[in-house]
Enzyme design. Structure first.
Site, PDB file in Angstrom:
ATOM      1  N   ASP A 192     -11.936 -18.132 -28.722  1.00  0.00           N
ATOM      2  CA  ASP A 192     -13.190 -18.855 -28.948  1.00  0.00           C
ATOM      3  C   ASP A 192     -13.617 -18.603 -30.396  1.00  0.00           C
ATOM      4  OD1 ASP A 192     -12.857 -19.029 -26.181  1.00  0.00           O
ATOM      5  OD2 ASP A 192     -15.000 -18.886 -25.774  1.00  0.00           O
ATOM      6  N   LYS A 228     -17.172 -26.125 -27.573  1.00  0.00           N
ATOM      7  CA  LYS A 228     -18.102 -25.236 -26.883  1.00  0.00           C
ATOM      8  C   LYS A 228     -19.446 -25.282 -27.589  1.00  0.00           C
ATOM      9  CE  LYS A 228     -18.572 -20.211 -26.075  1.00  0.00           C
ATOM     10  NZ  LYS A 228     -17.872 -18.908 -26.181  1.00  0.00           N
ATOM     11  N   LYS A 274     -17.096 -26.570 -22.899  1.00  0.00           N
ATOM     12  CA  LYS A 274     -17.654 -25.301 -22.440  1.00  0.00           C
ATOM     13  C   LYS A 274     -19.103 -25.151 -22.898  1.00  0.00           C
ATOM     14  CE  LYS A 274     -17.067 -20.255 -22.767  1.00  0.00           C
ATOM     15  NZ  LYS A 274     -16.195 -19.143 -23.231  1.00  0.00           N
TER      16      LYS A 274
END
Length: 337
Positions: free
Chosen positions: A174, A237, A273
């Site tokens: 991430d 995300k 996400k």
């Protein structure tokens, strides 16, 4: 206690978790600045769409329990605190492998079904610890990287951090983008940065954290989403969870429509996400409804949908216990780590 047979709930998602990525990677494409600069978001229309969601979509009883079990399989169970320890990470991994109590699963008609969270998400320091603790469970470890959460470390150190996490066994990375590139409209710099991160990840899937609360406008969110996908992000995300404003349904709608536009242009399905502030079971249902409405049933599976959360799991388990017993238990009876 009567079995409620959640797995037969009408119109509910199936409960088989997909813990491995089994679809084509996003190879990216050349930066198309005309597409990026043409991106617009109608704020009033977005707000109307979000405001109408609770009245348009609702699920009850067995169907709600089934949707919540599906949400469990999409959670990136997360600990990103300054006081994290190896023991805390090991406890979190144990919970990820058995996120819902066995007696509740039995009562829900899910005995023998494999229910785990989508991943464990930790700092690089704890990647090896999590990999060892998870063993052969099939649950991937996601590492936050690139100077998380601010993303202001020197670029070469960010790349080295990615490489180190991959070497320690992280299957997902991430990354955080440099918000300055978005705020100054330097889309070429954002594209090149993201491409280098994608290359450093190798076979590990990369989730691009946009830190949407710092990007000021939904138009910036839409444009940053497109650029990161063009540069090879497998997921986009919302947030690090450390910004003043994290995941919202308006931001989600904007990002989902960017994903849909990218899919229509390239044929590649990009994951999504939301992260930060999603702590109640009733809230996660709205994210699931929006995903299904905008992108379709396939985007409800963990290879295309993840939820960055920690306390959410405890509330879901609490709601499932209420569904089974008719009574609410104290939150501290559902520890997560």
């Amino acid at each position: 206690m009567e079995t409620v047979a959640v797995h037969n709930a009408a119109n509910a998602p199936s409960q088989s978790p997909e813990r491995t990525h089994n679809r084509p990677r996003n190879a990216g494409m050349e930066l198309d600045l005309s597409w990026v600069l043409d991106a617009r978001v109608n704020l009033s229309a977005t707000e109307r769409r979000i405001a109408s969601l609770p009245g348009r979509r609702t699920v009850k009883k067995d169907a709600q329990a089934a949707w919540l079990l599906k949400a469990v399989t999409c959670i990136d169970l997360t600990t990103l605190n300054g006081d994290d320890t190896p023991e805390r990470v090991k406890r979190l991994c144990a919970k990820a492998m058995n996120p819902v109590r066995a007696d509740l699963l039995d009562s829900l008609g899910m005995s023998g079904r494999s229910i785990t969270t989508g991943a464990i998400c930790v700092y690089h320091r704890f990647v090896a610890t999590a990999v060892e603790a998870l063993g052969d469970s099939g649950i991937p470890v996601a590492a936050v990287s690139t100077g998380f959460p601010a993303g202001l470390s020197p670029h070469h150190l960010k790349v080295k951090e990615i490489e180190a996490s991959v070497a320690d066994g992280a299957k997902e990375i991430d990354i955080v983008i440099t918000r300055e590139h978005v705020l100054t409209g330097n889309w070429t710099a954002l594209y090149e940065e993201m491409k280098e991160y994608r290359a450093a990840c190798g076979d590990a899937h990369v989730k691009a954290i946009l830190a949407t609360g710092d990007l000021k406008t939904l138009r910036n969110v839409a444009r940053a989403s497109l650029v990161c996908m063009m540069a090879g992000a497998d997921f986009i995300k919302t947030s690090t969870g450390k910004e003043g404003v994290n995941a919202t349904l308006a931001v989600t709608l904007t990002m989902l429509r960017a994903i849909r536009a990218y899919y229509e242009r390239t044929g590649i399905k990009i994951g999504y996400k939301p992260a930060g502030g999603i702590s109640a079971a009733k809230d996660v249902l709205n994210y699931q409804f929006l995903m299904k409405d905008e992108l379709g049933r396939e985007w409800l599976e963990p290879d295309l949908f993840r939820i960055g959360a920690s306390s959410l799991l405890a509330d879901i388990e609490r709601q499932l216990e209420h569904h089974v017993t008719g009574a609410y238990s104290a939150l501290n009876r559902h520890p997560i780590g």
